[in-house]
Design a protein around this motif. Structure first.
Motif, PDB file in Angstrom:
ATOM      1  N   ALA A 118       0.824  -1.211   0.000  1.00  0.00           N
ATOM      2  CA  ALA A 118       0.000   0.000   0.000  1.00  0.00           C
ATOM      3  C   ALA A 118       0.853   1.254   0.000  1.00  0.00           C
ATOM      4  O   ALA A 118       0.494   2.260  -0.622  1.00  0.00           O
ATOM      5  CB  ALA A 118      -0.943  -0.002   1.201  1.00  0.00           C
ATOM      6  N   ASP A 119       2.003   1.217   0.693  1.00  0.00           N
ATOM      7  CA  ASP A 119       2.912   2.366   0.660  1.00  0.00           C
ATOM      8  C   ASP A 119       3.375   2.646  -0.772  1.00  0.00           C
ATOM      9  O   ASP A 119       3.496   3.806  -1.179  1.00  0.00           O
ATOM     10  CB  ASP A 119       4.131   2.111   1.550  1.00  0.00           C
ATOM     11  CG  ASP A 119       3.823   2.174   3.032  1.00  0.00           C
ATOM     12  OD1 ASP A 119       2.881   2.892   3.414  1.00  0.00           O
ATOM     13  OD2 ASP A 119       4.526   1.500   3.811  1.00  0.00           O
ATOM     14  N   LEU A 120       3.647   1.598  -1.528  1.00  0.00           N
ATOM     15  CA  LEU A 120       4.050   1.781  -2.925  1.00  0.00           C
ATOM     16  C   LEU A 120       2.929   2.419  -3.739  1.00  0.00           C
ATOM     17  O   LEU A 120       3.149   3.359  -4.506  1.00  0.00           O
ATOM     18  CB  LEU A 120       4.440   0.438  -3.555  1.00  0.00           C
ATOM     19  CG  LEU A 120       5.488  -0.431  -2.871  1.00  0.00           C
ATOM     20  CD1 LEU A 120       5.814  -1.640  -3.748  1.00  0.00           C
ATOM     21  CD2 LEU A 120       6.753   0.357  -2.568  1.00  0.00           C
ATOM     22  N   ALA A 125       6.481   5.462  -0.136  1.00  0.00           N
ATOM     23  CA  ALA A 125       7.607   4.558   0.096  1.00  0.00           C
ATOM     24  C   ALA A 125       8.945   5.260   0.297  1.00  0.00           C
ATOM     25  O   ALA A 125       9.922   4.618   0.689  1.00  0.00           O
ATOM     26  CB  ALA A 125       7.721   3.562  -1.051  1.00  0.00           C
ATOM     27  N   GLY A 126       9.042   6.554   0.001  1.00  0.00           N
ATOM     28  CA  GLY A 126      10.309   7.255   0.169  1.00  0.00           C
ATOM     29  C   GLY A 126      11.334   6.973  -0.913  1.00  0.00           C
ATOM     30  O   GLY A 126      12.526   7.198  -0.720  1.00  0.00           O
ATOM     31  N   LEU A 127      10.886   6.504  -2.064  1.00  0.00           N
ATOM     32  CA  LEU A 127      11.782   6.177  -3.187  1.00  0.00           C
ATOM     33  C   LEU A 127      11.312   6.906  -4.445  1.00  0.00           C
ATOM     34  O   LEU A 127      10.950   6.289  -5.446  1.00  0.00           O
ATOM     35  CB  LEU A 127      11.791   4.660  -3.426  1.00  0.00           C
ATOM     36  CG  LEU A 127      12.213   3.790  -2.244  1.00  0.00           C
ATOM     37  CD1 LEU A 127      11.918   2.314  -2.526  1.00  0.00           C
ATOM     38  CD2 LEU A 127      13.688   3.984  -1.930  1.00  0.00           C
ATOM     39  N   PRO A 128      11.315   8.236  -4.437  1.00  0.00           N
ATOM     40  CA  PRO A 128      10.697   8.987  -5.534  1.00  0.00           C
ATOM     41  C   PRO A 128      11.507   9.067  -6.823  1.00  0.00           C
ATOM     42  O   PRO A 128      11.002   9.562  -7.825  1.00  0.00           O
ATOM     43  CB  PRO A 128      10.513  10.377  -4.933  1.00  0.00           C
ATOM     44  CG  PRO A 128      11.642  10.499  -3.955  1.00  0.00           C
ATOM     45  CD  PRO A 128      11.796   9.122  -3.368  1.00  0.00           C
ATOM     46  N   ALA A 129      12.760   8.574  -6.811  1.00  0.00           N
ATOM     47  CA  ALA A 129      13.574   8.666  -8.030  1.00  0.00           C
ATOM     48  C   ALA A 129      14.651   7.600  -8.019  1.00  0.00           C
ATOM     49  O   ALA A 129      14.987   7.030  -6.978  1.00  0.00           O
ATOM     50  CB  ALA A 129      14.206  10.046  -8.145  1.00  0.00           C
ATOM     51  N   PHE A 130      15.221   7.325  -9.193  1.00  0.00           N
ATOM     52  CA  PHE A 130      16.288   6.342  -9.335  1.00  0.00           C
ATOM     53  C   PHE A 130      17.639   6.976  -9.026  1.00  0.00           C
ATOM     54  O   PHE A 130      18.549   6.983  -9.845  1.00  0.00           O
ATOM     55  CB  PHE A 130      16.291   5.765 -10.747  1.00  0.00           C
ATOM     56  CG  PHE A 130      15.147   4.837 -11.024  1.00  0.00           C
ATOM     57  CD1 PHE A 130      15.175   3.524 -10.566  1.00  0.00           C
ATOM     58  CD2 PHE A 130      14.042   5.274 -11.731  1.00  0.00           C
ATOM     59  CE1 PHE A 130      14.115   2.653 -10.826  1.00  0.00           C
ATOM     60  CE2 PHE A 130      12.980   4.410 -11.993  1.00  0.00           C
ATOM     61  CZ  PHE A 130      13.024   3.101 -11.536  1.00  0.00           C
ATOM     62  N   THR A 131      17.781   7.539  -7.841  1.00  0.00           N
ATOM     63  CA  THR A 131      19.005   8.245  -7.497  1.00  0.00           C
ATOM     64  C   THR A 131      20.188   7.315  -7.313  1.00  0.00           C
ATOM     65  O   THR A 131      21.329   7.750  -7.389  1.00  0.00           O
ATOM     66  CB  THR A 131      18.811   9.046  -6.199  1.00  0.00           C
ATOM     67  OG1 THR A 131      18.318   8.160  -5.185  1.00  0.00           O
ATOM     68  CG2 THR A 131      17.806  10.163  -6.399  1.00  0.00           C
ATOM     69  N   ALA A 132      19.943   6.029  -7.062  1.00  0.00           N
ATOM     70  CA  ALA A 132      21.039   5.095  -6.839  1.00  0.00           C
ATOM     71  C   ALA A 132      21.258   4.163  -8.018  1.00  0.00           C
ATOM     72  O   ALA A 132      22.009   3.205  -7.916  1.00  0.00           O
ATOM     73  CB  ALA A 132      20.779   4.264  -5.581  1.00  0.00           C
ATOM     74  N   GLN A 160      11.137   8.156   6.053  1.00  0.00           N
ATOM     75  CA  GLN A 160      10.647   6.927   6.653  1.00  0.00           C
ATOM     76  C   GLN A 160       9.375   6.477   5.927  1.00  0.00           C
ATOM     77  O   GLN A 160       8.377   7.204   5.904  1.00  0.00           O
ATOM     78  CB  GLN A 160      10.339   7.140   8.138  1.00  0.00           C
ATOM     79  CG  GLN A 160       9.817   5.917   8.855  1.00  0.00           C
ATOM     80  CD  GLN A 160      10.824   4.784   8.925  1.00  0.00           C
ATOM     81  OE1 GLN A 160      12.020   5.020   9.038  1.00  0.00           O
ATOM     82  NE2 GLN A 160      10.359   3.551   8.833  1.00  0.00           N
ATOM     83  N   PRO A 161       9.403   5.312   5.297  1.00  0.00           N
ATOM     84  CA  PRO A 161       8.222   4.858   4.552  1.00  0.00           C
ATOM     85  C   PRO A 161       6.959   4.883   5.404  1.00  0.00           C
ATOM     86  O   PRO A 161       6.963   4.457   6.565  1.00  0.00           O
ATOM     87  CB  PRO A 161       8.605   3.433   4.148  1.00  0.00           C
ATOM     88  CG  PRO A 161      10.098   3.457   4.083  1.00  0.00           C
ATOM     89  CD  PRO A 161      10.527   4.361   5.191  1.00  0.00           C
ATOM     90  N   GLY A 162       5.893   5.419   4.830  1.00  0.00           N
ATOM     91  CA  GLY A 162       4.613   5.492   5.510  1.00  0.00           C
ATOM     92  C   GLY A 162       4.403   6.747   6.326  1.00  0.00           C
ATOM     93  O   GLY A 162       3.280   7.024   6.748  1.00  0.00           O
ATOM     94  N   SER A 163       5.468   7.542   6.529  1.00  0.00           N
ATOM     95  CA  SER A 163       5.352   8.738   7.374  1.00  0.00           C
ATOM     96  C   SER A 163       5.050  10.004   6.578  1.00  0.00           C
ATOM     97  O   SER A 163       4.704  11.035   7.164  1.00  0.00           O
ATOM     98  CB  SER A 163       6.642   8.954   8.163  1.00  0.00           C
ATOM     99  OG  SER A 163       7.719   9.301   7.296  1.00  0.00           O
TER     100      SER A 163
END
Length: 410
Positions: A118-120, A125-132, A160-163
């Motif tokens: 659901a976070d996705l 999820a805190g992963l808004p870009a392909f920075t890595a 923090q995911p979900g926050s």
């Protein structure tokens, strides 16, 4: 621009005002566009506007345009991905409240063990870009889905995911797509083709087949914003240059330009870029949404219970990540599970409606209570940020609501 767009197509009795409104909205658009509306499962509006643009993205020669033409959907594609996740949830093989790591164990790295599916779906999820992603700055990296998925599994969240929540412009598709692949053993594009597009006979794809290339009409576009302009826009938010969120925002904006360029070629269109690379037309997009809220030729995709879960707000209680939370206001974006929800000044089809817009003005949406489903696909891609809904939408969205009897204040 010379001349004015030509509007063709048909409307059922009682929907004539939508044709006039669509023509009004397209009056100054040099590109092509399609508008389709289903009402209680029936196609009541099927229109297209032939613009005046002579070339497509990267100078591609102009192709004939009509109701069966297909084009880039950009982030409207996210709804196609969400439908697949909800189908699997409804069949009991995917728990949206479960940790992603239950299905994708490698994803638990770097503090993501408790991140849920659901976070996705809700951009939490805190992963808004392909920075890595080490290859993320080149076309091969952009189309290497395996490398992108491995990068996301190893990546540390920006918050923090979900926050908190913030739009996951391109990572969204690979995140949900990999969960789907782990659950079913097949790619998101193949699953969509088999479970959704096939039963409904839709001209919608996540990965355009070579045999359909002749129907594709490229989008027109000016040059995307350069690195300096992107950096200045991010800096205006009050973020330090090396802040992880600043890095993510710069990467996301730059990657949108790369994706748009990639979709100008057959390799990019055939690849599965789930968050933005969907290809289709308005008639099929409207038919998809109609089958989410009711039966279309005997096919209904989701139950009412699943649909209500999908359109329940899942971000209204959350801020944007610090320090962007200070910009939070009543007009901020709202998300259910995989779908955008109405907000002040951008009512879609009124309270209870849901859908997804895409860069350049594409739009798909539905309003279960009135039985409305809408698809709008266009070819003119503007890079200028919009302070509100696309001005091309406003005339016909109002006309559609009026024809369906939805109060103007809804």
């Amino acid at each position: 621009m010379t001349g004015r767009p030509t509007v063709d197509g048909s409307v059922r009795p009682g929907w004539e005002a939508v044709r006039d409104a669509f023509a009004h909205g397209q009056a100054h658009d040099p590109g092509h566009a399609q508008l389709a509306v289903h009402h209680r499962g029936l196609l009541v509006v099927d229109l297209w506007s032939t613009g005046t643009a002579a070339t497509g993205l990267q100078g591609t020669a102009r192709r004939p345009f009509g109701p069966d033409s297909v084009g880039v959907l950009m982030s409207v594609s996210k709804a196609l991905v969400a439908v697949c996740a909800h189908l699997l949830s409804e069949r009991g093989v995917l728990d949206l409240n479960a940790p992603v790591a239950r299905y994708w164990p490698e994803f638990a790295a770097a503090g993501k063990a408790d991140t849920t599916v659901a976070d996705l779906l809700a951009h939490r999820a805190g992963l808004p870009a392909f920075t890595a992603a080490p290859e993320g700055t080149s076309l091969p990296g952009l189309l290497d889905g395996g490398a992108r998925v491995r990068a996301l599994a190893a990546m540390e969240p920006v918050w923090q995911p979900g926050s908190a929540y913030l739009y996951h412009a391109l990572t969204y598709g690979h995140l949900i797509g990999e969960v789907v692949r782990r659950v079913t053993g097949t790619s998101i594009g193949r699953l969509f083709a088999h479970r959704v597009a096939g039963p409904l006979d839709l001209d919608l794809w996540i990965g355009l087949p070579a045999g359909e290339e002749h129907r594709f009409v490229p989008q027109t576009s000016g040059p995307p914003p350069g690195a300096e302009r992107i950096a200045a826009a991010v800096s205006s938010l009050g973020l330090a240059t090396d802040h992880p969120l600043a890095t993510a925002l710069r990467a996301s904006a730059a990657e949108l330009a790369r994706v748009t360029k990639a979709l100008g070629g057959t390799e990019g269109r055939s690849a599965e870029i789930p968050a933005a690379g969907g290809i289709g037309n308005a008639r099929s997009l409207s038919r998809l949404y109609a089958a989410l809220i009711g039966r279309v030729d005997g096919v209904r995709l989701l139950s009412r219970r699943t649909l209500d879960l999908a359109r329940t707000p899942h971000t209204d209680h959350l801020p944007q990540p610090a320090p962007l939370h200070r910009f939070d206001g009543p007009d901020r974006s709202r998300f259910g599970l995989g779908f955008e929800l109405p907000r002040p000044g951008e009512p879609l089809l009124g309270d209870g409606s849901f859908g997804h817009a895409g860069a350049g003005g594409r739009l798909g949406m539905a309003h279960p209570e009135s039985g409305l489903a809408v698809g709008y696909v266009c070819t003119e891609m503007s890079w200028e940020p919009s302070a509100g809904p696309d001005p091309r939408w406003m005339p016909w969205t109002a006309a559609v609501r009026e024809a369906a009897g939805i109060p103007a204040t809804a």
